[in-house]
Design an enzyme around this catalytic site. Structure first.
Site, PDB file in Angstrom:
ATOM      1  N   PRO A  15       5.280  -5.830  -7.430  1.00  0.00           N
ATOM      2  CA  PRO A  15       4.609  -5.412  -8.660  1.00  0.00           C
ATOM      3  C   PRO A  15       4.338  -3.917  -8.773  1.00  0.00           C
ATOM      4  O   PRO A  15       3.969  -3.277  -7.797  1.00  0.00           O
ATOM      5  CB  PRO A  15       3.287  -6.189  -8.648  1.00  0.00           C
ATOM      6  CG  PRO A  15       3.124  -6.689  -7.301  1.00  0.00           C
ATOM      7  CD  PRO A  15       4.480  -6.788  -6.676  1.00  0.00           C
ATOM      8  N   ARG A  23       4.141   7.816 -12.607  1.00  0.00           N
ATOM      9  CA  ARG A  23       2.689   7.951 -12.440  1.00  0.00           C
ATOM     10  C   ARG A  23       2.390   8.085 -10.959  1.00  0.00           C
ATOM     11  O   ARG A  23       3.211   7.722 -10.125  1.00  0.00           O
ATOM     12  CB  ARG A  23       1.952   6.707 -12.933  1.00  0.00           C
ATOM     13  CG  ARG A  23       2.051   6.473 -14.409  1.00  0.00           C
ATOM     14  CD  ARG A  23       1.164   5.308 -14.835  1.00  0.00           C
ATOM     15  NE  ARG A  23       1.227   5.150 -16.270  1.00  0.00           N
ATOM     16  CZ  ARG A  23       2.216   4.563 -16.917  1.00  0.00           C
ATOM     17  NH1 ARG A  23       3.216   4.058 -16.245  1.00  0.00           N
ATOM     18  NH2 ARG A  23       2.210   4.464 -18.229  1.00  0.00           N
ATOM     19  N   ASN A  80       9.560  -4.296  -0.328  1.00  0.00           N
ATOM     20  CA  ASN A  80       8.298  -3.593  -0.556  1.00  0.00           C
ATOM     21  C   ASN A  80       7.492  -4.532  -1.440  1.00  0.00           C
ATOM     22  O   ASN A  80       7.716  -4.611  -2.656  1.00  0.00           O
ATOM     23  CB  ASN A  80       8.516  -2.244  -1.234  1.00  0.00           C
ATOM     24  CG  ASN A  80       7.194  -1.495  -1.404  1.00  0.00           C
ATOM     25  OD1 ASN A  80       6.114  -2.068  -1.278  1.00  0.00           O
ATOM     26  ND2 ASN A  80       7.279  -0.204  -1.712  1.00  0.00           N
ATOM     27  N   ALA A  83       1.300  -4.461  -3.713  1.00  0.00           N
ATOM     28  CA  ALA A  83      -0.046  -4.976  -3.467  1.00  0.00           C
ATOM     29  C   ALA A  83      -0.031  -6.435  -2.999  1.00  0.00           C
ATOM     30  O   ALA A  83      -0.979  -6.883  -2.338  1.00  0.00           O
ATOM     31  CB  ALA A  83      -0.895  -4.829  -4.725  1.00  0.00           C
ATOM     32  N   GLU A 104       9.909  -4.753   6.210  1.00  0.00           N
ATOM     33  CA  GLU A 104       8.964  -4.387   5.148  1.00  0.00           C
ATOM     34  C   GLU A 104       8.877  -2.862   5.051  1.00  0.00           C
ATOM     35  O   GLU A 104       8.818  -2.177   6.078  1.00  0.00           O
ATOM     36  CB  GLU A 104       7.584  -4.964   5.446  1.00  0.00           C
ATOM     37  CG  GLU A 104       6.531  -4.442   4.459  1.00  0.00           C
ATOM     38  CD  GLU A 104       5.311  -5.318   4.386  1.00  0.00           C
ATOM     39  OE1 GLU A 104       5.449  -6.461   3.927  1.00  0.00           O
ATOM     40  OE2 GLU A 104       4.233  -4.863   4.779  1.00  0.00           O
ATOM     41  N   HIS A 106       6.861   0.387   2.970  1.00  0.00           N
ATOM     42  CA  HIS A 106       5.888   0.941   2.035  1.00  0.00           C
ATOM     43  C   HIS A 106       6.172   2.429   1.899  1.00  0.00           C
ATOM     44  O   HIS A 106       6.394   3.111   2.909  1.00  0.00           O
ATOM     45  CB  HIS A 106       4.448   0.733   2.518  1.00  0.00           C
ATOM     46  CG  HIS A 106       4.059  -0.708   2.529  1.00  0.00           C
ATOM     47  ND1 HIS A 106       3.760  -1.404   1.378  1.00  0.00           N
ATOM     48  CD2 HIS A 106       3.971  -1.594   3.544  1.00  0.00           C
ATOM     49  CE1 HIS A 106       3.495  -2.655   1.690  1.00  0.00           C
ATOM     50  NE2 HIS A 106       3.617  -2.799   2.999  1.00  0.00           N
TER      51      HIS A 106
HETATM   52  O1  CA2 Z   1       3.209   2.450  -0.573  1.00  0.00           O
HETATM   53  C1  CA2 Z   1       3.756   1.468  -1.076  1.00  0.00           C
HETATM   54  O2  CA2 Z   1       4.963   1.359  -1.208  1.00  0.00           O
HETATM   55  C2  CA2 Z   1       2.891   0.333  -1.643  1.00  0.00           C
HETATM   56  O3  CA2 Z   1       3.559  -0.890  -1.373  1.00  0.00           O
HETATM   57  C3  CA2 Z   1       2.794   0.551  -3.124  1.00  0.00           C
HETATM   58  C4  CA2 Z   1       1.868  -0.449  -3.820  1.00  0.00           C
HETATM   59  C5  CA2 Z   1       0.518  -0.510  -3.120  1.00  0.00           C
HETATM   60  O4  CA2 Z   1      -0.289  -1.505  -3.713  1.00  0.00           O
HETATM   61  C6  CA2 Z   1       0.674  -0.775  -1.636  1.00  0.00           C
HETATM   62  O5  CA2 Z   1      -0.608  -0.778  -1.040  1.00  0.00           O
HETATM   63  C7  CA2 Z   1       1.523   0.285  -0.982  1.00  0.00           C
HETATM   64  C8  CA2 Z   1       1.599  -0.053  -5.262  1.00  0.00           C
HETATM   65  C9  CA2 Z   1       2.818   0.075  -6.058  1.00  0.00           C
HETATM   66  C10 CA2 Z   1       2.420   0.738  -7.328  1.00  0.00           C
HETATM   67  O6  CA2 Z   1       3.522   1.504  -7.704  1.00  0.00           O
HETATM   68  C11 CA2 Z   1       3.313   2.493  -8.573  1.00  0.00           C
HETATM   69  C12 CA2 Z   1       4.254   3.459  -8.577  1.00  0.00           C
HETATM   70  C13 CA2 Z   1       4.113   4.509  -9.427  1.00  0.00           C
HETATM   71  C14 CA2 Z   1       3.063   4.571 -10.291  1.00  0.00           C
HETATM   72  C15 CA2 Z   1       2.110   3.586 -10.286  1.00  0.00           C
HETATM   73  C16 CA2 Z   1       2.250   2.533  -9.429  1.00  0.00           C
END
Ligand code: CA2
Length: 155
Positions: A15, A23, A80, A83, A104, A106
């Site tokens: 997600p 962003r 990936n 959340a 996995e 991140h």
């Molecule tokens: O660091 C990562 O790749 C995460 O999986 C990204 C997730 C976060 O909830 C994990 O804790 C770590 C969030 C993805 C949100 O992606 C966005 C990308 C750009 C702008 C806004 C959100």
């Protein structure tokens, strides 16, 4: 009878990762999801593998992708789980059930962030986890996965 092995790896982005590059660039960088998918396709091709890249904002659809990877005898998964990593026992169970070698990834260093990001259910179903390398983590993950499944780099 010769067994046919599908040399496809699934790259699953979960997600909100469709928002990459638009962003929170201070956390996730400027690269877009398309950039990630191109990087994965190029890296996989170096090992004679095909990267089937999927993104969804829905947990059930992501579980369906994992089941599909199993049905298609995918050679590996790079995920990936976003959340959902920190919340989804269902995704964990799907990964455990299919027994496909999984890495996995991140983009950010989840251990240097809020406490709620420090635990990953999905990481427990993976043989390796990478975090904090930005999108280069996907390239590193495919390299490690290729080694694990015995895919050799093409000359
Ligand atoms: O660091 C990562 O790749 C995460 O999986 C990204 C997730 C976060 O909830 C994990 O804790 C770590 C969030 C993805 C949100 O992606 C966005 C990308 C750009 C702008 C806004 C959100």
């Amino acid at each position: 009878m010769t067994k046919t092995v599908d040399q496809t790896i699934y790259v699953l982005n979960d997600p909100n990762l469709n928002l990459l590059g638009t962003r929170e660039v201070e956390t996730y960088g400027h690269a877009t999801l398309l950039d990630v998918e191109k990087l994965c396709a190029e890296t996989a091709a170096q090992f004679g593998l095909k990267a089937d890249c999927r993104q969804s904002n829905r947990e059930g659809e992501l579980i369906d992708f994992i089941h599909e990877a199993h049905a298609r005898k995918a050679a590996g998964i790079v995920i990936n789980a976003g959340a959902y990593s920190h919340t989804s026992i269902a995704l964990h169970d799907a990964l455990v059930a299919v027994k496909i070698p999984t890495v996995e990834v991140h983009i950010s260093n989840i251990h240097a962030r809020e406490n709620f990001r420090h635990h990953s259910f999905t990481a427990m179903a993976a043989f390796a986890t990478l975090c904090g390398f930005g999108i280069d983590g996907y390239r590193l993950a495919i390299n490690g996965l290729a080694t694990r499944i015995g895919a050799k780099a093409k000359a």
